[in-house]
Design a protein around this motif. Structure first.
Motif, PDB file in Angstrom:
ATOM      1  N   ILE A  22      38.428  41.921  41.164  1.00  0.00           N
ATOM      2  CA  ILE A  22      39.394  42.774  42.065  1.00  0.00           C
ATOM      3  C   ILE A  22      39.740  41.906  43.137  1.00  0.00           C
ATOM      4  O   ILE A  22      39.438  40.416  43.394  1.00  0.00           O
ATOM      5  CB  ILE A  22      38.297  43.734  43.107  1.00  0.00           C
ATOM      6  CG1 ILE A  22      37.300  42.967  43.978  1.00  0.00           C
ATOM      7  CG2 ILE A  22      37.556  44.584  41.898  1.00  0.00           C
ATOM      8  CD1 ILE A  22      36.391  43.828  44.734  1.00  0.00           C
ATOM      9  N   ARG A  23      40.711  42.537  44.068  1.00  0.00           N
ATOM     10  CA  ARG A  23      41.602  42.026  44.986  1.00  0.00           C
ATOM     11  C   ARG A  23      41.212  42.830  46.337  1.00  0.00           C
ATOM     12  O   ARG A  23      41.691  43.834  46.194  1.00  0.00           O
ATOM     13  CB  ARG A  23      42.738  41.498  44.910  1.00  0.00           C
ATOM     14  CG  ARG A  23      43.475  40.633  45.871  1.00  0.00           C
ATOM     15  CD  ARG A  23      44.744  40.227  45.734  1.00  0.00           C
ATOM     16  NE  ARG A  23      45.925  41.283  45.643  1.00  0.00           N
ATOM     17  CZ  ARG A  23      46.722  41.372  44.333  1.00  0.00           C
ATOM     18  NH1 ARG A  23      46.614  40.539  43.745  1.00  0.00           N
ATOM     19  NH2 ARG A  23      47.498  42.587  44.374  1.00  0.00           N
ATOM     20  N   VAL A  24      40.490  42.243  47.122  1.00  0.00           N
ATOM     21  CA  VAL A  24      40.439  42.951  48.446  1.00  0.00           C
ATOM     22  C   VAL A  24      41.212  42.159  49.804  1.00  0.00           C
ATOM     23  O   VAL A  24      40.979  41.177  49.769  1.00  0.00           O
ATOM     24  CB  VAL A  24      38.907  43.019  49.141  1.00  0.00           C
ATOM     25  CG1 VAL A  24      38.693  43.668  50.192  1.00  0.00           C
ATOM     26  CG2 VAL A  24      38.214  43.740  47.762  1.00  0.00           C
ATOM     27  N   ASP A  25      42.374  43.121  50.105  1.00  0.00           N
ATOM     28  CA  ASP A  25      43.317  42.460  50.954  1.00  0.00           C
ATOM     29  C   ASP A  25      44.083  41.119  50.427  1.00  0.00           C
ATOM     30  O   ASP A  25      44.618  41.550  49.360  1.00  0.00           O
ATOM     31  CB  ASP A  25      42.546  42.196  52.410  1.00  0.00           C
ATOM     32  CG  ASP A  25      43.468  41.892  53.552  1.00  0.00           C
ATOM     33  OD1 ASP A  25      44.870  42.325  53.271  1.00  0.00           O
ATOM     34  OD2 ASP A  25      43.110  41.751  54.560  1.00  0.00           O
ATOM     35  N   ASP A  26      43.781  40.124  50.934  1.00  0.00           N
ATOM     36  CA  ASP A  26      44.297  38.845  50.110  1.00  0.00           C
ATOM     37  C   ASP A  26      43.119  37.985  49.543  1.00  0.00           C
ATOM     38  O   ASP A  26      43.538  36.723  49.213  1.00  0.00           O
ATOM     39  CB  ASP A  26      45.016  37.948  51.245  1.00  0.00           C
ATOM     40  CG  ASP A  26      44.269  37.577  52.264  1.00  0.00           C
ATOM     41  OD1 ASP A  26      42.945  38.049  52.600  1.00  0.00           O
ATOM     42  OD2 ASP A  26      44.562  36.505  53.104  1.00  0.00           O
ATOM     43  N   ILE A  27      41.983  38.416  49.285  1.00  0.00           N
ATOM     44  CA  ILE A  27      40.857  37.847  48.705  1.00  0.00           C
ATOM     45  C   ILE A  27      40.613  38.303  47.316  1.00  0.00           C
ATOM     46  O   ILE A  27      40.493  39.321  47.146  1.00  0.00           O
ATOM     47  CB  ILE A  27      39.470  37.801  49.597  1.00  0.00           C
ATOM     48  CG1 ILE A  27      39.686  37.404  50.935  1.00  0.00           C
ATOM     49  CG2 ILE A  27      38.372  36.993  48.811  1.00  0.00           C
ATOM     50  CD1 ILE A  27      38.730  37.585  51.891  1.00  0.00           C
ATOM     51  N   GLU A  28      40.750  37.487  46.155  1.00  0.00           N
ATOM     52  CA  GLU A  28      40.540  37.840  44.773  1.00  0.00           C
ATOM     53  C   GLU A  28      39.450  37.207  44.324  1.00  0.00           C
ATOM     54  O   GLU A  28      39.187  35.899  44.654  1.00  0.00           O
ATOM     55  CB  GLU A  28      41.679  37.393  43.999  1.00  0.00           C
ATOM     56  CG  GLU A  28      41.824  37.973  42.649  1.00  0.00           C
ATOM     57  CD  GLU A  28      43.050  37.575  41.900  1.00  0.00           C
ATOM     58  OE1 GLU A  28      43.080  37.546  40.571  1.00  0.00           O
ATOM     59  OE2 GLU A  28      44.283  37.512  42.762  1.00  0.00           O
ATOM     60  N   GLY A  29      38.552  37.944  43.417  1.00  0.00           N
ATOM     61  CA  GLY A  29      37.593  37.085  42.741  1.00  0.00           C
ATOM     62  C   GLY A  29      36.628  38.217  41.985  1.00  0.00           C
ATOM     63  O   GLY A  29      36.965  39.572  42.091  1.00  0.00           O
ATOM     64  N   LYS A  30      35.502  37.828  41.563  1.00  0.00           N
ATOM     65  CA  LYS A  30      34.665  38.725  40.491  1.00  0.00           C
ATOM     66  C   LYS A  30      33.593  39.413  41.413  1.00  0.00           C
ATOM     67  O   LYS A  30      32.741  38.358  42.056  1.00  0.00           O
ATOM     68  CB  LYS A  30      34.171  37.868  39.366  1.00  0.00           C
ATOM     69  CG  LYS A  30      33.306  38.661  38.381  1.00  0.00           C
ATOM     70  CD  LYS A  30      32.850  37.709  37.293  1.00  0.00           C
ATOM     71  CE  LYS A  30      31.815  38.465  36.348  1.00  0.00           C
ATOM     72  NZ  LYS A  30      31.690  37.604  35.193  1.00  0.00           N
ATOM     73  N   VAL A  31      33.283  40.447  41.372  1.00  0.00           N
ATOM     74  CA  VAL A  31      32.053  41.302  42.173  1.00  0.00           C
ATOM     75  C   VAL A  31      30.871  40.749  41.581  1.00  0.00           C
ATOM     76  O   VAL A  31      30.605  40.835  40.524  1.00  0.00           O
ATOM     77  CB  VAL A  31      32.230  42.865  42.074  1.00  0.00           C
ATOM     78  CG1 VAL A  31      31.193  43.198  42.986  1.00  0.00           C
ATOM     79  CG2 VAL A  31      33.591  43.293  42.568  1.00  0.00           C
ATOM     80  N   ILE A  32      30.141  40.077  42.328  1.00  0.00           N
ATOM     81  CA  ILE A  32      28.798  39.355  41.893  1.00  0.00           C
ATOM     82  C   ILE A  32      27.679  40.431  42.251  1.00  0.00           C
ATOM     83  O   ILE A  32      26.874  40.576  41.782  1.00  0.00           O
ATOM     84  CB  ILE A  32      28.514  38.150  42.517  1.00  0.00           C
ATOM     85  CG1 ILE A  32      29.538  37.127  42.145  1.00  0.00           C
ATOM     86  CG2 ILE A  32      27.048  37.428  42.165  1.00  0.00           C
ATOM     87  CD1 ILE A  32      29.438  37.081  40.632  1.00  0.00           C
ATOM     88  N   GLU A  33      27.685  40.964  43.659  1.00  0.00           N
ATOM     89  CA  GLU A  33      26.780  41.579  44.344  1.00  0.00           C
ATOM     90  C   GLU A  33      27.057  42.699  45.407  1.00  0.00           C
ATOM     91  O   GLU A  33      28.108  42.420  46.053  1.00  0.00           O
ATOM     92  CB  GLU A  33      25.552  40.805  44.756  1.00  0.00           C
ATOM     93  CG  GLU A  33      24.459  41.730  45.348  1.00  0.00           C
ATOM     94  CD  GLU A  33      23.252  40.762  46.211  1.00  0.00           C
ATOM     95  OE1 GLU A  33      22.404  41.324  46.568  1.00  0.00           O
ATOM     96  OE2 GLU A  33      23.607  39.483  46.086  1.00  0.00           O
ATOM     97  N   ILE A  34      26.699  43.810  45.337  1.00  0.00           N
ATOM     98  CA  ILE A  34      27.206  45.109  46.419  1.00  0.00           C
ATOM     99  C   ILE A  34      25.766  45.230  47.175  1.00  0.00           C
ATOM    100  O   ILE A  34      24.810  45.865  46.649  1.00  0.00           O
ATOM    101  CB  ILE A  34      27.620  46.031  45.981  1.00  0.00           C
ATOM    102  CG1 ILE A  34      28.930  45.767  45.035  1.00  0.00           C
ATOM    103  CG2 ILE A  34      28.169  47.026  47.051  1.00  0.00           C
ATOM    104  CD1 ILE A  34      29.557  47.011  44.366  1.00  0.00           C
TER     105      ILE A  34
END
Length: 490
Positions: A175-187
């Motif tokens: 995903i990309r949240v605002d200007d940060i892009e990456g793979k969701v590891i934990e919520i």
């Protein structure tokens, strides 16, 4: 209840609690359903033991009991409420796990906390006979004070609950949240953890993630976009460039037919024109490989178009093409000039068969422009095993070992193809054994590729619905009616 093992109900209830704790630690966490069944059975037996001992979780322990027995009975009655809360929490986890996934613990934790809070208040009211209204009023005032103190944290917690309920993304999504892009590891309770492309960990507060724009690259999960931009000189006519880009797109088999890939002009300046190519692939992991392949195909198609149109170059079209063929780069300029004299250009429309399967090639073919499809016949259909573009050759089997073509070579788009007849090339190959060896290596590679495809078993669709049921039962009936070795033939 006259049960032998309930002769001492309070002791039996204590033993059941110990058994529950031991089994819960002993059974593997993956056996959650079995653990739930064991806990339900033990909870029922625990309730029976309390009732057999004259206790009820809805009433206080009798005051005339001895002190030791009174304390034990009070503890066991309170434990009944907590035991029930824990059992209900596990049941909720088992029910919700298929829907929210094994890694979505936040919503489960919140519901478990609410269940335990209700159980604690009920135990205080029913068992200890405390004034619950005053307790709730006091706890409400404390909750207001704590809420004001940890307002930001509570915002993250409730935002995390909203994210888990609405599911704009899940664990392992990119995903990309605002200007940060990456793979969701934990919520977790407060934040969402992303593993970025640089290998670093980005921790985003849930309140921020709930308020900002979220782009989920993993949804939908059946296709992923591949895009690239190319900037070219204005001396190349856009219509010709777009035609070359379309051919490069068709030459990439990994691009999905739907949604359809496309090439467009983004902007045009005085010196350059910017083009954008957009396509889709099944797997996100293949995006980089497909992008690199597209760049190579575009380069070859554009080089073929530019060579065909640019007549001011000192080299001929044949020579420029021979320079792009890998197995012919070993030739000297003199040998290449001799080979050019035997090259004959032919034009083929889309769907024209250039070389049929099983036919002995009488020439060596070199693609100048366009896309060629190679397919083999299997059962009653044709299976495409590859696509070829500018700078690739075929028909080498007729020169190496005199075997027929292993596949059908058909024009996928309009193609310009040079051919060198066998009568002209065979005497010339006798003096160039290194070229014959290169053609033999190419022939062996294609033979292995074809054998690998033929060894792959076709996937047969399993019919569903009434017709599938009918076919399976008819087959089962026919098998059961086959005569055995001891059956008499009439």
């Amino acid at each position: 209840m006259e049960h032998l093992w309930f002769a001492y109900p309070l002791i039996s209830a204590s033993v059941l609690m110990i058994i529950d704790l031991v089994l819960w630690q002993w059974l593997h966490p993956r056996l959650l359903r079995r653990k739930l069944v064991c806990r339900l059975v033990l909870f029922v037996l625990f309730s029976m033991a309390l009732l057999d001992g004259g206790l009820s979780p809805l009433y206080p322990v009798p005051a005339d009991w001895p002190v030791a027995r009174h304390v034990l009975a009070t503890i066991l009655t309170i434990v009944w409420w907590l035991f029930g809360a824990r059992t209900l929490t596990v049941l909720v986890v088992v029910v919700m796990e298929p829907r929210i996934g094994g890694k979505g613990h936040l919503l489960q934790d919140v519901m478990g906390a609410i269940i335990f809070l209700v159980a604690a208040v009920a135990a205080a009211g029913y068992v200890l006979d405390l004034p619950v209204k005053g307790l709730l009023a006091t706890s409400g005032a404390v909750a207001i004070i704590l809420g004001l103190a940890v307002q930001s944290t509570l915002g993250d917690v409730f935002s995390g609950i909203v994210l888990n309920a609405t599911k704009p993304f899940r664990v392992d999504d990119w995903i990309r949240v605002d200007d940060i892009e990456g793979k969701v590891i934990e919520i977790d309770w407060r934040s969402t953890h992303l593993l970025t492309a640089e290998g670093s960990m980005a921790v985003i507060p849930n309140a921020m993630a709930a308020k900002t724009r979220i782009v989920n690259f993993s949804r939908p999960d059946h296709f992923h976009s591949v895009s690239l931009s190319i900037e070219l000189s204005t001396r190349l006519r856009p219509s010709l460039v777009l035609d070359s880009l379309d051919k490069a797109i068709l030459g990439c088999r990994e691009l999905l037919a739907q949604p359809k890939a496309s090439a467009t002009v983004v902007k045009s300046g005085l010196r350059s024109v910017e083009y954008e190519v957009t396509g889709y692939v099944k797997s996100r992991d293949r995006r980089s490989a497909v992008r690199n392949q597209l760049y190579d195909l575009i380069h070859r198609q554009l080089a073929a178009t530019e060579t065909r149109l640019d007549q001011s170059r000192p080299t001929t079209r044949q020579s420029a093409l021979l320079n792009t063929v890998g197995v012919l780069r070993m030739l000297s300029d003199e040998d290449r000039n001799q080979l050019e004299q035997h090259m004959r250009l032919g034009a083929y429309a889309a769907k024209d068969v250039v070389l049929a399967e099983g036919v002995l090639p009488d020439a060596l073919y070199i693609i100048e422009s366009g896309v060629l499809s190679v397919s083999i016949q299997r059962l009653d259909s044709w299976i495409e095993i590859g696509r070829m573009g500018p700078g690739e050759l075929f028909g080498e089997s007729g020169f190496v070992d005199g075997t027929p073509a292993l596949g059908r070579f058909c024009a996928y788009t309009d193609c310009m193809i040079y051919r060198i007849d066998k009568a002209d090339l065979e005497p010339w190959l006798q003096d160039h054994s290194e070229l014959l060896g290169a053609l033999a290596g190419l022939s062996r590679f294609r033979t292995k590729a074809r054998a690998a495809v033929l060894e792959t078993k076709p996937v047969l669709a399993d019919p569903s619905g009434f017709m599938g049921w009918l076919r399976k039962n008819v087959t089962r009936f026919q098998v059961s009616r086959l005569p055995g070795p001891n059956d008499k033939m009439s």
